[in-house]
Design an enzyme around this catalytic site. Structure first.
Site, mmCIF file in Angstrom:
data_model
loop_
_atom_site.group_PDB
_atom_site.id
_atom_site.type_symbol
_atom_site.label_atom_id
_atom_site.label_comp_id
_atom_site.label_asym_id
_atom_site.label_seq_id
_atom_site.Cartn_x
_atom_site.Cartn_y
_atom_site.Cartn_z
ATOM 1 C CG ASP A 234 -2.312 0.429 0.971
ATOM 2 O OD1 ASP A 234 -2.482 1.222 0.035
ATOM 3 O OD2 ASP A 234 -3.234 0.024 1.696
ATOM 4 C CG ASP A 294 -9.624 1.751 -0.656
ATOM 5 O OD1 ASP A 294 -8.620 1.777 -1.389
ATOM 6 O OD2 ASP A 294 -9.567 1.668 0.582
HETATM 7 C C1 GLA Z 1 -6.036 1.059 1.741
HETATM 8 C C2 GLA Z 1 -6.170 0.041 0.608
HETATM 9 C C3 GLA Z 1 -7.269 -0.938 0.960
HETATM 10 C C4 GLA Z 1 -6.955 -1.652 2.279
HETATM 11 C C5 GLA Z 1 -6.735 -0.618 3.370
HETATM 12 C C6 GLA Z 1 -6.199 -1.230 4.645
HETATM 13 O O1 GLA Z 1 -7.169 1.843 1.844
HETATM 14 O O2 GLA Z 1 -6.444 0.691 -0.595
HETATM 15 O O3 GLA Z 1 -7.427 -1.894 -0.064
HETATM 16 O O4 GLA Z 1 -5.820 -2.448 2.108
HETATM 17 O O5 GLA Z 1 -5.799 0.383 2.968
HETATM 18 O O6 GLA Z 1 -5.955 -0.279 5.628
#
Ligand code: GLA
Length: 510
Positions: A234, A294
Site C-alpha cells: 500500500d 478503494d
Molecule cells: C487502503 C487500501 C485498501 C486496504 C486498506 C487497509 O485503503 O487501498 O485496499 O488495504 O488500505 O488499511
C-alpha cells in the site's frame, strides 16, 4: 437479445475530436515493458493521438508481426529471452520511436490475473488464525479454489503494533497463536496460496501496524520465511507525494523481494492509480497495480469515489497498459457483501449494490483482465450463517456463488492473451467494451449506464476485432443463448436492458 439485420451505424466513437488537429501533440499510450510465455499467443495494443498519426512497429522478433489495419502487434515468440523492438509514429513534423522491451519466459509470476480473497472489507482488524483457516476451508470446499480463486490474503491489521527490539516486524501473537508458518502450511495444504499486506510508508493505512519504509530487506526476508506467495503493498504514510517517490519506494521493495521471495511470488502494488502506476509498476518488479480508489458498495460515490461507475471512469483508458504479467487492478469486487462490508460502505446508503450491478462488476472486471478479488465472508456460503463469527450477517445467495464462479466469465478474465477490453462506445448512456481473445475471437459487453431501462443497440460493424465477410458463432455468456452465423456488416444486436445491467457475448469465427 434480438438480432436485426442491416441497421445503419448510429453510434460513433468519440475520440480526440475537441482540439484542432494541428494543435494536437503526438502521443503513444503503450506499455514499455511487456511479457509473453514462449510459444503462446501475444498481443500488444497502442493508443495513438491524434488518431490520424501514422504508427508502425519495427525490428520485431521472429514470430511477431505488425497488423497494419488494427495497428497492433500479434503472434508468438518461440524461445525464452529478452527482446527489444520499436514503435514509431509520425504526425506532421513530429516523429517519435518508443523502445519496447519484451521478456519471453516460462516462469512469469502472473501470466493471467490472480484471483483470490482479501480480508479487508469484511473483517478489517478482526482477523485471526481461526478465521483464516475457516476462509481457506470455504475456498477449497465450495469450489472457489477450483474456479480459480486461489490466493487467500491477509490485509491490514495482522501485525503487532510495533517492531521488536531488532526492528523486526512481528505478527500479532494473540491473533496468530500458532504462528504464520503453521497458517501458511494449512493454507498451502488446502491447495491455496497465502498473501500478505504491508505499506510503503511509516505505518499502514489503518495506522495499526508499522509500514515497511526503510525496512524493505528485513520485511521481505520475513515474508519469505513465513511462507507468503504474494505481497499487497500500500502507499499510506509515505513522505513522498511525487511519482519519483513512489517509484523509489516500490523499487526498494521490488528489489528486496527479488532477493528473498520464492519464484512466482506476486508483487501487487496498491497505490490507487494516483501516480499512474501502469506507467512504472512493471519497472519496480510489480505484476499488477491498483488503478482505482478503494471500491465501495454502490454505483457512484461522490465522496470517496470507488463506486462502480467511478471505477469505469478510472479504468476505461488503461487498456494499452495491460498484458500478460502486467495487469491493471480495479480492486475488490463487492459481490456477496450486500451492504454488510465495513470500509466498503463509506459514503454509501448502506444498501449495497443491486445484483445487476454485481453482474456488471464481475463482467467488467473480466473484460479488463483485472485480478478478481472477493471480500465478503465466504463462510456464509455454506448455509447463510457466518462461521467466521464476526457478527456479520451476510445473506447467502446462490446467485452470488454462481456469478463469481461462472466459468465462461472467468475464462474471459483468464484469457492467456491478457488483453484489457477497450471502449468502443462510451457516452452518458452506454459503455460498449471489446476484448481480443487468444483463440482469435473476442468478447463484447454492453452496459446500460442510465438510471432507467433502455433499449440498447449494438451494430456489429463498430467492432474492430470482427472481420468483414466472416461468419461468427456468438454466445450470450449470462444466458448461454447461442447465435450462429452473425456477420459484421449485416447484424445489430438489440436488447432492453434494466438500469446498470450488462450483457456480454463471446464470438468465435465459424
Ligand atoms: C487502503 C487500501 C485498501 C486496504 C486498506 C487497509 O485503503 O487501498 O485496499 O488495504 O488500505 O488499511
Amino acid at each position: 437479445m434480438v438480432r436485426i439485420n442491416r441497421i445503419v451505424v448510429l453510434l460513433a466513437v468519440a475520440l480526440g475530436m475537441s482540439l484542432p488537429l494541428a494543435a494536437q501533440q503526438l502521443r503513444v499510450d503503450c506499455a514499455k515493458r511487456v511479457y509473453a510465455l514462449p510459444g503462446r499467443p501475444f498481443m500488444q495494443k497502442f493508443k495513438v493521438y491524434p488518431l490520424q498519426a501514422s504508427v508502425e512497429a519495427k525490428g520485431l522478433p521472429e514470430g511477431l508481426r505488425w497488423n497494419e489495419e488494427r495497428r497492433l502487434i500479434e503472434g508468438s515468440v518461440a524461445s525464452e529471452g529478452s527482446y527489444a523492438y520499436y514503435v514509431c509514429s509520425q504526425w506532421g513534423d513530429s516523429a517519435r520511436c518508443d523502445t519496447i522491451s519484451l521478456l519471453v519466459s516460462g516462469s512469469l509470476p502472473q501470466p493471467t490475473p490472480f484471483m483470490g480473497l482479501l480480508t479487508w472489507n469484511i473483517f478489517e482488524k478482526e482477523i485471526s488464525d481461526a478465521r483464516m483457516r475457516q476462509l481457506a476451508d470455504a475456498m477449497a470446499d465450495l469450489g472457489l479454489a477450483k474456479a480459480g480463486y486461489r490466493y487467500l490474503c491477509l490485509d491490514d491489521c495482522w501485525a503487532a503494533p510495533d517492531r521488536n527490539a531488532d526492528g523486526r516486524l512481528m505478527y500479532d501473537a494473540a491473533k496468530f497463536p500458532e504462528g504464520l508458518n503453521a497458517l501458511a502450511n494449512y493454507i498451502h495444504k488446502r491447495g491455496l496460496c497465502f498473501g500478505v499486506y504491508s505499506d510503503a510508508g511509516s505505518r499502514t493505512c489503518s495506522g495499526h501496524q508499522p509500514g515497511s519504509l526503510g525496512s524493505e530487506m528485513q520485511d521481505a526476508q520475513s515474508f519469505a520465511e513465513w511462507g507468503f506467495d504474494l505481497l499487497k503493498y500500500d502507499y499510506c504514510n509515505n513522505p513522498g507525494t511525487e511519482r519519483e517517490d513512489a517509484v523509489a519506494s516500490y523499487s526498494a521493495m521490488g528489489q528486496a523481494l527479488g532477493k528473498y521471495a520464492k519464484p512466482g511470488f506476486i508483487y501487487y502494488l496498491c497505490e490507487w492509480g494516483n501516480r499512474q502506476p501502469w506507467l512504472w509498476g512493471a519497472e519496480t518488479g510489480g505484476t499488477c497495480w491498483r488503478s482505482t480508489p478503494d471500491t465501495r458498495d454502490c454505483w457512484e460515490n461522490p465522496t470517496y469515489k470507488g463506486g462502480l461507475y467511478d471505477n469505469i471512469l478510472a479504468m476505461k483508458d488503461l487498456w494499452p497498459y495491460c498484458g500478460v504479467n502486467r495487469f491493471n487492478d480495479a480492486d475488490m469486487m463487492m459481490c456477496g457483501l450486500h451492504g454488510s462490508g465495513k470500509s466498503s460502505n463509506a459514503g454509501t446508503d448502506g444498501k449495497g449494490m443491486t445484483f445487476r450491478e454485481s453482474q456488471t462488476q464481475m463482467i467488467l472486471w473480466c473484460m479488463w483482465s483485472s485480478p478478481l478479488t472477493l471480500c465478503f465472508d465466504i463462510t456464509t456460503l455454506y448455509d447463510g450463517r457466518s462461521r467466521c463469527g464476526s457478527g456479520v450477517r451476510n445473506p447467502y445467495y446462490e446467485d452470488d456463488l454462481a456469478l463469481i464462479t461462472n466459468p465462461e466469465l472467468i475464462a474471459i478474465d483468464q484469457d492467456p492473451l491478457g488483453m484489457a477490453a477497450e471502449p468502443v462506445v462510451f457516452d452518458s448512456s452506454q459503455l460498449v467494451l471489446m476484448k481480443d481473445l487468444s483463440d482469435g475471437g473476442f468478447a463484447v459487453s454492453i452496459t446500460n449506464l442510465q438510471e432507467g431501462n433502455q433499449e440498447m443497440k449494438l451494430p456489429l460493424s463498430i467492432l474492430p476485432a470482427m472481420q468483414p465477410g466472416v461468419r461468427y458463432r456468438c454466445v450470450d455468456l449470462l444466458s448461454g443463448d447461442e447465435d450462429l452465423g452473425v456477420e459484421k456488416s449485416r447484424d445489430t444486436f438489440v436488447a432492453d436492458l434494466p438500469s446498470h445491467a450488462t450483457l456480454v457475448w463471446r464470438f468465435w469465427k465459424m
